[in-house]
Design an enzyme around this catalytic site. Sequence first.
Site, PDB file in Angstrom:
ATOM      1  N   TYR A 142     -36.727   7.146  -4.150  1.00  0.00           N
ATOM      2  CA  TYR A 142     -36.157   7.866  -5.286  1.00  0.00           C
ATOM      3  C   TYR A 142     -36.014   9.364  -5.044  1.00  0.00           C
ATOM      4  O   TYR A 142     -35.344  10.044  -5.814  1.00  0.00           O
ATOM      5  CB  TYR A 142     -37.019   7.661  -6.530  1.00  0.00           C
ATOM      6  CG  TYR A 142     -37.114   6.222  -6.981  1.00  0.00           C
ATOM      7  CD1 TYR A 142     -35.970   5.482  -7.259  1.00  0.00           C
ATOM      8  CD2 TYR A 142     -38.350   5.600  -7.128  1.00  0.00           C
ATOM      9  CE1 TYR A 142     -36.056   4.160  -7.657  1.00  0.00           C
ATOM     10  CE2 TYR A 142     -38.449   4.280  -7.533  1.00  0.00           C
ATOM     11  CZ  TYR A 142     -37.296   3.561  -7.797  1.00  0.00           C
ATOM     12  OH  TYR A 142     -37.373   2.263  -8.186  1.00  0.00           O
TER      13      TYR A 142
ATOM     14  N   HIS B 234     -44.519   9.215  14.902  1.00  0.00           N
ATOM     15  CA  HIS B 234     -45.842   9.084  14.285  1.00  0.00           C
ATOM     16  C   HIS B 234     -46.088   7.626  13.889  1.00  0.00           C
ATOM     17  O   HIS B 234     -45.761   7.213  12.767  1.00  0.00           O
ATOM     18  CB  HIS B 234     -45.924   9.990  13.048  1.00  0.00           C
ATOM     19  CG  HIS B 234     -47.317  10.284  12.594  1.00  0.00           C
ATOM     20  ND1 HIS B 234     -48.206  11.044  13.327  1.00  0.00           N
ATOM     21  CD2 HIS B 234     -47.991   9.933  11.469  1.00  0.00           C
ATOM     22  CE1 HIS B 234     -49.346  11.154  12.679  1.00  0.00           C
ATOM     23  NE2 HIS B 234     -49.251  10.484  11.558  1.00  0.00           N
TER      24      HIS B 234
ATOM     25  N   ARG C  39     -55.440  14.604  14.603  1.00  0.00           N
ATOM     26  CA  ARG C  39     -55.331  14.216  13.205  1.00  0.00           C
ATOM     27  C   ARG C  39     -55.828  15.291  12.244  1.00  0.00           C
ATOM     28  O   ARG C  39     -55.114  15.685  11.338  1.00  0.00           O
ATOM     29  CB  ARG C  39     -56.117  12.922  12.964  1.00  0.00           C
ATOM     30  CG  ARG C  39     -55.877  12.339  11.576  1.00  0.00           C
ATOM     31  CD  ARG C  39     -56.742  11.114  11.332  1.00  0.00           C
ATOM     32  NE  ARG C  39     -56.553  10.092  12.345  1.00  0.00           N
ATOM     33  CZ  ARG C  39     -57.274   8.985  12.398  1.00  0.00           C
ATOM     34  NH1 ARG C  39     -58.230   8.769  11.509  1.00  0.00           N
ATOM     35  NH2 ARG C  39     -57.048   8.086  13.327  1.00  0.00           N
TER      36      ARG C  39
END
Length: 739
Positions: free
Chosen positions: A126, A82, A36
């Site tokens: 968007y 993921h 991570r």
Amino acid sequence: MSDDLPTEPENTQAEPLSRAIGERYLTYALSTIMNRALPDARDGLKPVHRRILYAMRELRLAPNGAFRKSAKITGDVMGNYHPHGDAAIYDAMARLAQDFAMRYPLVDGQGNFGNIDGDNPAAARYTEARLALASEALMDGLAEDAVDYRPNYDGTLTEPVVLPAAFPNLLVNGASGIAVGMATNIPPHNLHEVIDACLHLIKTPDARDDTIAGIVQGPDFPTGGVLVESRETIAEVYRSGRGAFRIRARWEKEDLGRGQWQLVVTEIPYQVQKSKLIERLAELIQNRKIPILADVRDESAEDIRIVLEPKTRSVDPEQLMAALYRVSDLELRFSLNMNVLIDGRVPKVCSLKEVLRAFLDHRREVLVRRSNFRLEKIAARLEVLEGYLVAYLNLDRVIEIIRYEDEPKKIMMAEFRLSDVQVEAILNMRLRALRKLEEIELRAERDSLLEEREGLQAMLSDEGAQWARIAEQLREVRNLFGKSTREGQRRTQITDAADVEPIDMDAMIEREPLTVILSKMGWIRAMKGHQPLDAELKFKDGDGPGLALHAETTDKLLVFASNGRFYTLPANGLPGGRGMGEPLRLMVDLPNDADIVALFPWREGEKYLIASKDGNGFIVQSGDTLAQTKSGKQVLNGYALLCKPVSGDHVAVVGENRKMLVFPLDELPEMARGKGVRLQKYKDGGLSDAICLTLSDGLSWPMGGGKTRTESDLEEWLGKRAGAGRMAPRGFPRDNKFV
């Protein structure tokens, strides 16, 4: 009874709680470090970034191809590689597309991906994205067995362990992350300089750290700015892998004509949000912390343009900016902590040279693997070509076998000694391939492949040839992204400029009279002019008058609290007198359980008598009371009761038992901090009040109605410090206060 007790399940094991927690926490810590927070030294990526780029490659989002919705990309990354939140994945992808966050963006975004003001990207539905050209260089060779693959989280697909990485992305784009017990923070660098350092390291493997640091001049931030550090400091930071760089905004003086000018900031430090920077500057102006600054305006469009307007043009611009550097994010320190995963497994704080060496070793492994993969492909193709050529040499017989035999494959393998692969290729040939020209082309292809195989085998047997090929590949990448391109030119200027002495802000404050009002509930304000201290004023409901004093805008006000700490307030920074003021506890870090004992202007050279409720005290110099921070300065240990200016030659103290004692002032020590000495001895109760006086003038106290009483003969109460004293004179105030 034992038969009724619950039995433990067979798969239950007992172990000490400390060991169980320790093992599980260690597993969690390793997962955080490996999967991570820390980047891989080889490709400079964390797993989430690597998976984003790989998923976009699988979606065929090439740099010259069409865009796809970010929601689609995020969904594929989450579903295939993921298994974490889509918001976290989208945030990571958006950062890869931000040209103010990444020196060489890895994602080409279309739509609102955030801005330097700190505004968030638009929702994933968007925006659209595709891979940037730099990402293509990072993944070049994935289809040629350049790196290892591993199963994804559910075992249905595979993903690369690391990317081939044609350039040192760890240094070029930087990285940051917080793991368990360790962190990393690496600034971006200029690709041209980093590749030059790699080429030097290939040529001179034992190159000195200082030499490498001389080639990589320093960080190159996407937002530009000016790096103010000496070459020695930069070299030491790169040698140790830890340190900090001081980065400043870039500014210029803009002439307005007729002696008028203004300052224009064109570049701000890396990771500073422009909107918050301007808010901070406006707050400094409003609170009169920078009295020489009249206004700040944001005139930015695509480029940054922050206008700083001085109150007077007689000030030196360099000194004004030096003052702003101290109190705003126009200057900040960027910490470097080169803590990375070596070979994807071992976390280590590396020097610049070690990071480059890890990258070059990775590139050599990629080169060897790609070369072996190519040799296998060449061998397979040569086998097919040899079969084709045999077919051309015996074309009539091959056609006859195919036409008349039931099992042409077995007959051809036996008659011409061909392999199964070769016969399959011949049988799958098209008729148009039987022309004479095709045979010539096949022979040319065979000769070319033989020559290529010979070159690859020679390179694999010679380490020097391998490094020469790596250097050639690095030069190709440098030509694509280096200083010859607009994006590749250095943006951050590096200078060893001497620090300019900032303006003395206190000297720039206009001197005006003020009346400072502090209410009982701790609300403070400043009224213009010296108003009557007993004038009637409006207060909040339930509040009332507390302390009032005359001061000037140039004064520093000292607040002494019952916790024994002195707090410093600039008088020019107090709220105006039109409203009810502001809580004093918001201006300084005054605890809720601490009361305000005294408020007065600071004067250089003065001394103060401070004492605690227990009857201990000492004299403190005014220079030892100024606090540099909001948390104040601890001076008196104990519950503070009073703070009085020192004058005269004696001290009068009175206890809660109404016994008064007068003793010489020189019996009190001067201290900077401590508990002090005993002022008066008590059987019960404690100190009520104390005051300094001149013995020959006697002791005066108010009687009410504007009258004052003076006790001129104090012989009866004279004694040594720490004595019990005698009952106060007749007519002494019932509240046991001298004033």
